[in-house]
Design a protein around this motif. Structure first.
Motif: not given
Length: 349
Positions: A42-69
């Motif tokens: 949900h914080s991706d939405i808040h930040q992409a919509r600048d609902e908390w202030g301080g957003a910079t654009f362009p913004m690529v959200p996402g901080h729940e990342i899984t992958g392969v080295v």
């Protein structure tokens, strides 16, 4: 530099669109990761919509990342190509400031968020996990236990640690009664983790519509907060209450459910003003109203290992990246059980 593909918000409150940008080439202490999945917080939405202030654009959200080295720098020792790894809410922190505390780095100055931040050079913007690959310092990369599928493990990198940290700090465990307010993306992780810790868990939700799920996740009981009798029946019952909801509720009602020396911890951010807290509700039983954020890298790895040991992962809905704007709207309406996870293989070439 390597070209990355993803989805970005180009301005506040605009729909996310395909976006190409450059990632740095790995430094000697970096790990390059092919992103397989990314949770939608949900914080991706808040930040992409600048609902908390301080957003910079362009913004690529996402901080729940899984992958392969896919590659490692010459100085990397903890990871090898092919490892299953994760990246959470931050990708760097101050390593030289006098206030640094490795177990509390999430609260220290100099934290570099995975997106909507700038790297340690103070210039280069960070772009998050709604993309096909990422380069991160070794010390901020996490090992995903082999028994946890990468899609269901992705929400652990934010939702999981957001609940594990306060449960761990306030020592949820055998003999403790814990209440979780809200059974959403955060709350369902709290129920699972608190139950695995050995606590007796109660869900407090607006209605009983998710009761079957709550009991399946490990709750011993489930109450509707729309029923005023709930607050009478449960008065003075809990050692720890964790409030995960973003709605503005009267915290006084819940504080009165605490035992003497009980604590109510906030992890959800209300979307509107809440009624003032009555001091006598705290003073009269030496209760505490507290807050908690995410965990340190050390604690996040501890959480992942705990979840691996107890086979805990998130209940998810997999989506293609093209559905992200629809997913945002559904998250706002609480219309997801219980976390959207983007299959990053769906990114257009």
């Amino acid at each position: 530099m390597t070209l990355a593909r993803g989805y970005a918000a180009l301005a506040a409150k605009e729909k996310l669109l395909p976006f190409s940008f450059e990632r740095r080439a790995p430094h000697p202490d970096d790990v390059a990761i092919d992103i397989k999945f990314c949770g939608v917080c949900h914080s991706d939405i808040h930040q992409a919509r600048d609902e908390w202030g301080g957003a910079t654009f362009p913004m690529v959200p996402g901080h729940e990342i899984t992958g392969v080295v896919t590659a490692i720098g010459a100085n990397v020792t903890k990871f090898k190509v092919g490892d299953h790894v994760g990246v959470g809410c931050f990708v760097d922190s101050c390593t030289k400031c006098g206030t640094r505390h490795v177990d509390l780095e999430q609260y220290m100055p100099g934290l570099v968020q995975t997106y909507n931040s700038v790297e340690a050079d103070g210039v280069t913007p960070t772009f998050g996990g709604y993309s096909n690959h990422i380069v991160v310092k070794e010390g901020y990369v996490l090992s995903i236990p082999d028994n946890l599928p990468l899609d269901k493990a992705a929400p652990l990198l934010c939702a999981g640690i957001t609940l594990y940290s306060p449960l761990n700090h306030w020592k949820a465990g055998p003999g403790k009664k814990v209440a979780i307010i809200g059974l959403g993306g955060l709350g369902h992780m709290g129920v699972k983790i608190a139950h695995a810790m050995g606590a007796e868990v109660t869900v407090l939700s607006q209605s009983l519509s998710k009761q079957e799920d709550g009991l399946r996740f490990g709750a011993a009981s489930y109450y509707a907060t729309s029923d005023k009798e709930t607050f009478t029946k449960l008065a003075g019952q809990f050692d720890l209450i964790i409030n995960t909801v973003g709605a503005a509720v009267d915290w006084n009602d819940y504080i009165r459910l605490l035992k003497i020396d009980g604590t109510m911890t906030l992890v959800g951010v209300p979307d509107a003003a809440t009624p003032p807290v009555n001091a006598f509700n705290l003073i009269g039983a030496r209760r505490t109203l507290a807050g908690s954020m995410i965990g340190s890298i050390k604690e996040t790895q501890e959480m992942l290992d705990f979840c691996g040991k107890h086979n805990i992962s998130a209940d998810i809905e997999i989506i293609d990246i093209a559905m992200i704007n629809e997913a945002f709207e559904r998250v706002v309406k609480s219309d997801v059980r219980y976390r959207f996870v983007i299959d990053m293989q769906s990114l257009p070439a």
